[in-house]
Design a protein around this motif. Structure first.
Motif, PDB file in Angstrom:
ATOM      1  N   GLY A 102      22.341  50.585  -9.067  1.00  0.00           N
ATOM      2  CA  GLY A 102      22.909  51.643  -8.248  1.00  0.00           C
ATOM      3  C   GLY A 102      21.862  52.595  -7.731  1.00  0.00           C
ATOM      4  O   GLY A 102      22.061  53.813  -7.719  1.00  0.00           O
ATOM      5  N   HIS A 103      20.737  52.093  -7.326  1.00  0.00           N
ATOM      6  CA  HIS A 103      19.677  52.902  -6.730  1.00  0.00           C
ATOM      7  C   HIS A 103      18.893  51.996  -5.783  1.00  0.00           C
ATOM      8  O   HIS A 103      19.100  50.785  -5.745  1.00  0.00           O
ATOM      9  N   ARG A 104      18.002  52.608  -5.021  1.00  0.00           N
ATOM     10  CA  ARG A 104      17.156  51.857  -4.108  1.00  0.00           C
ATOM     11  C   ARG A 104      15.744  51.781  -4.671  1.00  0.00           C
ATOM     12  O   ARG A 104      15.175  52.788  -5.055  1.00  0.00           O
ATOM     13  N   ARG A 105      15.212  50.583  -4.733  1.00  0.00           N
ATOM     14  CA  ARG A 105      13.884  50.338  -5.306  1.00  0.00           C
ATOM     15  C   ARG A 105      12.874  50.115  -4.200  1.00  0.00           C
ATOM     16  O   ARG A 105      13.119  49.358  -3.260  1.00  0.00           O
ATOM     17  N   VAL A 106      11.700  50.759  -4.346  1.00  0.00           N
ATOM     18  CA  VAL A 106      10.587  50.459  -3.452  1.00  0.00           C
ATOM     19  C   VAL A 106       9.343  50.267  -4.324  1.00  0.00           C
ATOM     20  O   VAL A 106       9.010  51.112  -5.148  1.00  0.00           O
ATOM     21  N   ALA A 107       8.715  49.110  -4.188  1.00  0.00           N
ATOM     22  CA  ALA A 107       7.486  48.851  -4.934  1.00  0.00           C
ATOM     23  C   ALA A 107       6.317  49.527  -4.235  1.00  0.00           C
ATOM     24  O   ALA A 107       6.322  49.714  -3.012  1.00  0.00           O
ATOM     25  N   VAL A 108       5.310  49.905  -5.024  1.00  0.00           N
ATOM     26  CA  VAL A 108       4.104  50.520  -4.486  1.00  0.00           C
ATOM     27  C   VAL A 108       2.926  49.648  -4.909  1.00  0.00           C
ATOM     28  O   VAL A 108       2.600  49.574  -6.104  1.00  0.00           O
ATOM     29  N   GLY A 109       2.323  48.973  -3.938  1.00  0.00           N
ATOM     30  CA  GLY A 109       1.224  48.083  -4.273  1.00  0.00           C
ATOM     31  C   GLY A 109       0.874  47.192  -3.096  1.00  0.00           C
ATOM     32  O   GLY A 109       1.317  47.405  -1.967  1.00  0.00           O
ATOM     33  N   ASP A 110       0.080  46.174  -3.390  1.00  0.00           N
ATOM     34  CA  ASP A 110      -0.383  45.254  -2.352  1.00  0.00           C
ATOM     35  C   ASP A 110       0.707  44.226  -2.058  1.00  0.00           C
ATOM     36  O   ASP A 110       1.118  43.463  -2.951  1.00  0.00           O
ATOM     37  N   ALA A 111       1.179  44.203  -0.814  1.00  0.00           N
ATOM     38  CA  ALA A 111       2.270  43.304  -0.437  1.00  0.00           C
ATOM     39  C   ALA A 111       1.872  41.840  -0.595  1.00  0.00           C
ATOM     40  O   ALA A 111       2.673  41.003  -1.041  1.00  0.00           O
ATOM     41  N   GLY A 112       0.632  41.503  -0.236  1.00  0.00           N
ATOM     42  CA  GLY A 112       0.185  40.128  -0.384  1.00  0.00           C
ATOM     43  C   GLY A 112       0.143  39.690  -1.832  1.00  0.00           C
ATOM     44  O   GLY A 112       0.482  38.540  -2.158  1.00  0.00           O
TER      45      GLY A 112
END
Length: 351
Positions: free
Chosen positions: A36-46
């Protein structure tokens, strides 16, 4: 779910299990449900794409520009605030060239919270030695780095088992939750006694009391305080820190309205009878309290930093270089940490 809180997940040491744990959460939510939340990762997409492919997980990586809204979380999609690696990373192989990269992911997450893009931060494990060898000799860990990044004077490390979040089964005879905070954190044992001062204990206990109210909704938290010495000093025969420092400090704080038990011998405090009466325990040093908590809930516990102007939780384990890339890492602690961060963020929004 546009009003669901955004939780920024820093992916930690690139050679460790952090990136693949993020992939696991994004592809199956660890529990098989959409949070029940929105997740955003922080890091290198590749890097995240590489780990997803290595794990055989179908994952859509969505790189977001600064200020771009974070979409709703759904299995198989991972929004990313991109931070570029300094050097290619292989599972299990440390590279000091990526030491600054790890700190940049933390800085991006803090900036996102300050800008209102995120309501909290969850951190995957980092490798302290890599960061120190990359030129940050004074680096001691996430907790202290975030303290300085947020410009506060004092923070408190607290770990909680998932019993702090969920009801227990009918056969559980202990407390419904176990929260252990630390008066001192990453210090050599020989330095602990000098660090346990009235000033430090006063700051730590005020923060612990205030944030148990703020983040956990406890109207009058009851805190059990460990002694420093065996048998809590045994009346001065096994050390005088209790008599000269801890007892008078607790007495002064009780006059302020804090509900404090102790100082109690640690070997008896961590028993069901005492724990059932406490909302949290304050241990005097790292290995006094955390072995008990990790025995009770390792892999299903979260690390919480109290005293910050933002929500921050983390896992209860390290980078596990020996497991990196194997697909055998357990995302349970990261899932607990993320769920806790979202709960804390929702409470803050209500208040």
């Amino acid at each position: 779910m546009s009003d669901a809180p955004v939780i920024a997940l820093t992916t930690g040491e690139p050679a460790g299990i952090g990136p693949e744990l993020a992939v696991m959460l994004a592809t199956d939510g660890a529990t098989g449900t959409t949070p029940g939340h929105r997740r955003v990762a922080v890091g290198d997409a590749g890097l995240l794409a590489e780990r997803a492919e290595a794990l055989g997980r179908a994952l859509e990586i969505v790189e977001l520009a600064p200020g771009e809204p974070v979409p709703e979380t759904r299995p198989g999609r991972l929004p990313v605030w991109p931070v570029a690696l300094a050097a290619p990373s292989r599972p299990g192989v440390l590279d000091i060239r990526n030491g600054d990269y790890v700190l940049e992911t933390l800085d991006r997450a803090v900036a996102g919270c300050r800008a209102g893009e995120a309501a909290g931060i969850v951190t995957a494990p980092l490798h302290k030695a890599v960061i120190r060898e990359a030129g940050h000799a004074d680096f001691t860990g996430h907790t202290e780095y975030l303290r300085d990044a947020c410009g506060v004077d004092e923070v408190v490390m607290m770990l909680a088992t998932d019993r702090a979040l969920h009801a227990t089964g009918p056969d559980w005879q202990g407390p419904r939750s176990l929260r252990v905070a630390l008066a001192t954190t990453h210090l050599p044992l020989r330095e602990v006694s000098d660090a346990v001062t009235p000033e430090r204990l006063t700051r730590i206990l005020r923060i612990l009391d205030a944030d148990l109210r703020r983040w956990f909704g406890l109207a009058a938290p009851r805190i059990a305080v460990c002694g420093l010495n065996p048998h809590a000093g045994e009346g001065g025969h096994l050390g005088r820190e209790e008599l000269e420092v801890i007892v008078p400090t607790l007495a002064a704080l009780r006059r302020e309205g804090l509900t404090l038990d102790g100082p109690l011998p640690a070997d008896t405090l961590f028993t069901p009878r005492h724990l059932a009466e406490a909302d949290a325990v304050l241990a005097m040093y790292h290995d006094q309290g955390l072995p008990v908590l990790k025995y009770a809930g390792f892999g299903r516990a979260a690390n919480i930093t109290l005293g910050l102007p933002l929500v921050r939780t983390s896992v209860d384990h390290g980078t596990a270089l020996d497991l990196a890339g194997s697909g055998r890492a357990d995302p349970g602690s990261l899932a607990v940490a993320e769920a806790l961060a979202a709960d804390m963020a929702r409470r803050a929004a209500r208040d």
